[in-house]
Every structure is written in C-alpha cells, then in structure tokens.
Design a protein around this motif. Structure first.
Motif, mmCIF file in Angstrom:
data_model
loop_
_atom_site.group_PDB
_atom_site.id
_atom_site.type_symbol
_atom_site.label_atom_id
_atom_site.label_comp_id
_atom_site.label_asym_id
_atom_site.label_seq_id
_atom_site.Cartn_x
_atom_site.Cartn_y
_atom_site.Cartn_z
ATOM 1 N N PHE A 266 0.835 -1.190 0.000
ATOM 2 C CA PHE A 266 0.000 0.000 0.000
ATOM 3 C C PHE A 266 0.877 1.249 0.000
ATOM 4 C CE2 PHE A 266 -2.609 -3.291 1.820
ATOM 5 C CZ PHE A 266 -3.914 -3.006 1.417
ATOM 6 N N THR A 267 0.625 2.157 -0.937
ATOM 7 C CA THR A 267 1.230 3.479 -0.848
ATOM 8 C C THR A 267 0.402 4.320 0.113
ATOM 9 O OG1 THR A 267 -0.078 4.430 -2.646
ATOM 10 C CG2 THR A 267 1.991 3.309 -3.260
ATOM 11 N N ARG A 268 0.895 5.503 0.438
ATOM 12 C CA ARG A 268 0.120 6.396 1.299
ATOM 13 C C ARG A 268 -1.174 6.813 0.617
ATOM 14 N NH1 ARG A 268 5.496 7.399 2.111
ATOM 15 N NH2 ARG A 268 6.223 7.375 4.294
ATOM 16 N N ASP A 269 -1.132 7.008 -0.692
ATOM 17 C CA ASP A 269 -2.349 7.349 -1.435
ATOM 18 C C ASP A 269 -3.344 6.197 -1.402
ATOM 19 O OD1 ASP A 269 -1.498 9.887 -2.067
ATOM 20 O OD2 ASP A 269 -0.806 9.378 -4.086
ATOM 21 N N ILE A 288 -0.574 -1.317 18.880
ATOM 22 C CA ILE A 288 0.720 -0.849 18.411
ATOM 23 C C ILE A 288 0.763 -0.838 16.892
ATOM 24 C CG2 ILE A 288 1.811 -3.126 18.458
ATOM 25 C CD1 ILE A 288 4.352 -1.801 19.489
ATOM 26 N N SER A 289 -0.069 -1.674 16.246
ATOM 27 C CA SER A 289 -0.162 -1.647 14.778
ATOM 28 C C SER A 289 -0.532 -0.255 14.287
ATOM 29 C CB SER A 289 -1.217 -2.645 14.289
ATOM 30 O OG SER A 289 -0.901 -3.949 14.671
ATOM 31 N N HIS A 290 -1.468 0.359 14.971
ATOM 32 C CA HIS A 290 -1.908 1.709 14.603
ATOM 33 C C HIS A 290 -0.730 2.683 14.677
ATOM 34 C CE1 HIS A 290 -4.846 5.088 14.435
ATOM 35 N NE2 HIS A 290 -3.924 5.701 15.168
ATOM 36 N N ALA A 291 0.054 2.597 15.754
ATOM 37 C CA ALA A 291 1.190 3.501 15.917
ATOM 38 C C ALA A 291 2.226 3.293 14.819
ATOM 39 C CB ALA A 291 1.822 3.301 17.291
ATOM 40 N N LEU A 292 2.474 2.041 14.454
ATOM 41 C CA LEU A 292 3.453 1.753 13.411
ATOM 42 C C LEU A 292 3.001 2.286 12.052
ATOM 43 C CD1 LEU A 292 4.381 -1.915 14.386
ATOM 44 C CD2 LEU A 292 5.865 0.083 14.570
ATOM 45 N N ILE A 293 1.728 2.043 11.728
ATOM 46 C CA ILE A 293 1.218 2.502 10.433
ATOM 47 C C ILE A 293 1.134 4.019 10.392
ATOM 48 C CG2 ILE A 293 -0.748 2.427 8.847
ATOM 49 C CD1 ILE A 293 -1.378 -0.367 10.003
ATOM 50 N N GLN A 294 0.629 4.625 11.455
ATOM 51 C CA GLN A 294 0.481 6.079 11.487
ATOM 52 C C GLN A 294 1.845 6.772 11.459
ATOM 53 O OE1 GLN A 294 -2.709 8.361 13.749
ATOM 54 N NE2 GLN A 294 -0.968 8.607 15.140
ATOM 55 N N GLY A 295 2.839 6.191 12.139
ATOM 56 C CA GLY A 295 4.171 6.768 12.126
ATOM 57 C C GLY A 295 4.764 6.799 10.731
ATOM 58 N N TRP A 296 4.502 5.764 9.968
ATOM 59 C CA TRP A 296 4.985 5.736 8.580
ATOM 60 C C TRP A 296 4.131 6.636 7.679
ATOM 61 C CZ3 TRP A 296 2.216 3.906 4.294
ATOM 62 C CH2 TRP A 296 2.926 3.868 3.103
ATOM 63 N N GLY A 298 2.509 9.339 8.393
ATOM 64 C CA GLY A 298 2.908 10.720 8.592
ATOM 65 C C GLY A 298 1.782 11.672 8.943
ATOM 66 N N ALA A 299 0.604 11.156 9.249
ATOM 67 C CA ALA A 299 -0.533 11.998 9.621
ATOM 68 C C ALA A 299 -1.480 11.164 10.465
ATOM 69 C CB ALA A 299 -1.240 12.541 8.390
ATOM 70 N N PRO A 300 -2.336 11.790 11.284
ATOM 71 C CA PRO A 300 -3.270 11.032 12.109
ATOM 72 C C PRO A 300 -4.186 10.150 11.254
ATOM 73 C CG PRO A 300 -3.147 13.291 12.859
ATOM 74 C CD PRO A 300 -2.393 13.248 11.565
ATOM 75 N N LEU A 301 -4.446 8.964 11.758
ATOM 76 C CA LEU A 301 -5.350 8.024 11.086
ATOM 77 C C LEU A 301 -6.570 7.809 11.968
ATOM 78 C CD1 LEU A 301 -2.801 5.327 9.845
ATOM 79 C CD2 LEU A 301 -4.044 6.968 8.420
ATOM 80 N N ALA A 302 -7.716 8.272 11.513
ATOM 81 C CA ALA A 302 -8.959 8.094 12.267
ATOM 82 C C ALA A 302 -9.520 6.716 11.941
ATOM 83 C CB ALA A 302 -9.954 9.190 11.899
#
Length: 305
Positions: A266-269, A288-296, A298-302
């Motif tokens: 998956f790309t960011r787009d 922690i999955s959320h933190a790993l994905i959101q950290g990569w 680069g913006a908050p993930l709702a």
C-alpha cells in the motif's frame, strides 16, 4: 503507544511485607478491582475500581486473593481475585479485558488494569505445578505461585509473558510517493481489514531474526534492515508486543494461506483512498499496529475496529 503510558509504582519490595500490605488494604484511599476468574467487575462500561468497603462480599473475604497492583497518584491499587462460580452479580457486569479496551485508553489507570488482568489470567490458567502436578499457593501478594505438594517440591512459578514481534515492512525510497508498506489480511477477519504482520519469538531467536522469519513465513517477502520502534504490553492473555520497522529485500508476495489469507503493498495514497471510501479497515489506536502505520503514514489516522 496507547497502552505504554502512565506506568505505576509496582511496590515489588512490599509484596512480602504482611504489615505493609494490611495497612494498604485498610487505607480508605485504596481502590480494588474485583476479578472473577479472568473477568472484571464493570460499572457504567468501565472497570470498577472500588473502596474495599464497596466491594462485593465475596471479594472482601479472606479467601479472595489480594493481588497487589501498585501505587498511582498517591493511592494504592489491588485486585481481589475470586472464584467465578461465586461471583454474585449478573454475568453482563463481568467482562474481559478486550471488552473495555476503548474505555481503558481514556484513563491513566490503563496500566493498572493491564497489570491486574494479566496476573488474574495467569492465576486462572496456572493451577498445578509443572514439575510434580501438586497444588499451588499464592505468595508475594499474588506475584509468585509456590508448589505446596506434600512431596515437598516447593517449586516457584512466576508470571509468564510471551514476547511477540510486530512489524511494518516498507519498500521504496523513504518519504517518496512510491514508498509502500506491507499489510496482511488474516483468514478470520472481515473483508477489507488489514494490519501489520506479527508473530511470537521462538527460543534462541533474536527479535530481529523473528521479524525476518515471520515476514518470510507469512508473506514470502525477504527482509533486510530491522529497526526497533517501541513496545506495548498486550495481556490478552500474556504477550508483550515489540514493534519494528523493516526494509524489504524482496517484494514478491506468496502468502502462507494459514494465518494470512492475503497481503498487499500500500502506498500512502492507497491508504488515504481506502479509508475515504471504506474499503480499507485499519487497526484502531489501542494497538501498536496503529502507531506503526500512522508513524509511517505521517498523519493522524482516524481508524477503529
């Protein structure tokens, strides 16, 4: 990482001090969580940390295990672990850890709850000595089980924590529009749900080697560099999740078909579009999955499961 905040003083040195424990239990500021087997007393959708006098009668009896959790903001916390057959309240008032995770995230008492429920789960599952099969007696304010067999075994048993690696694998120039992350879809999940890969560490294995092995086994993707990110307790029932970022050495996907039904890059787009149209479901902030994905990303993930 949501479940890694607000550490409490566990008072490890006081676990064998009977006088200290008695004073702490009788202190009016002390709060206790009643646990029946591996389910906690819940009120208004949240764990019920109560003064001793307000506990169910069965949790105040001498037969209940008084498990010292620790101190937070000047108050001492215990868990009173009772036989679920004697729990006096309706079943819907006793819930497992997963049932209250979202409420736990809103409270600084989260680590207290994870400590208490992790210990209760260990007591619930550990009934007999692994050496001789004899009965076990709680010691050290619930943090040690001692074999009390008449054979004189005396073996001490300690709480078990299973280390598991969890990793976000990436490919492409870091920060570029073409950079991708690898996410997997488990057999038992609903359509569209994806997350990072994870797996338990085997004996004699480093965390980094576990990352490479698990990714290879589950998706066929080879991994090179592995970088530590952080860790999070996950006592569901007894894990510690150690988070990593990993760089792909190969990109061809060949899923194992057992744990992982499908995996994709998956790309960011791709993530932005999938979240916008509802076709992609990602882990909520409890993981922690959320933190790993959101950290990569680069913006908050709702996101929430």
């Amino acid at each position: 990482m949501a479940l890694s905040s607000f550490a409490h003083d566990r008072h490890g040195l006081e676990r064998t001090d009977a006088d200290w424990l008695a004073r702490a239990w009788s202190d009016p500021t002390t709060r206790v969580l009643a646990i029946a087997g591996n389910r906690m007393l819940v009120r208004d959708g949240a764990p019920a940390w109560l003064p001793v006098a307000e506990l169910p009668a069965v949790a105040q009896e001498e037969g209940a295990l008084r498990l010292l959790v620790g101190e937070h903001e000047g108050a001492t916390y215990f868990a009173a672990v009772v036989d679920p057959a004697r729990a006096p309240h309706p079943a819907e008032q006793w819930q497992g850890t997963r049932d209250v995770l979202e409420a736990v995230l809103e409270s600084e008492r989260g680590p207290l709850l994870l400590h208490a429920m992790g210990m209760a789960e260990w007591h619930w599952a550990t009934r007999f000595c692994v050496r001789c099969g004899g009965p076990l007696t709680a010691s050290h304010a619930g943090h040690v089980l001692v074999c009390s067999s008449k054979k004189g075994c005396g073996r001490q048993h300690f709480p078990r924590t299973d280390p598991a690696v969890i990793m976000l694998v990436t490919d492409g120039e870091p920060g570029s529009p073409e950079e991708r992350c690898l996410l997997g879809h488990a057999q038992v999940w609903p359509e569209g749900r994806y997350s990072t890969l994870a797996g338990f560490v085997e004996p004699g294995e480093t965390f980094e080697d576990a990352v490479r092995r698990e990714v290879q086994e589950e998706t066929g993707v080879g991994v090179g560099a592995v970088t530590y990110v952080g860790n999070q307790p996950w006592p569901l029932p007894a894990s510690l999740m150690i988070g990593f970022r990993a760089r792909a050495a190969t990109t061809a996907i060949d899923v194992d078909g057992a744990e992982i039904a499908h995996a994709a890059w998956f790309t960011r787009d791709d993530i932005a579009r999938g979240l916008a149209d509802g076709s992609l479901l990602l882990p909520g902030p409890v993981s922690i999955s959320h933190a790993l994905i959101q950290g990569w990303y680069g913006a908050p993930l709702a996101t929430s499961w």
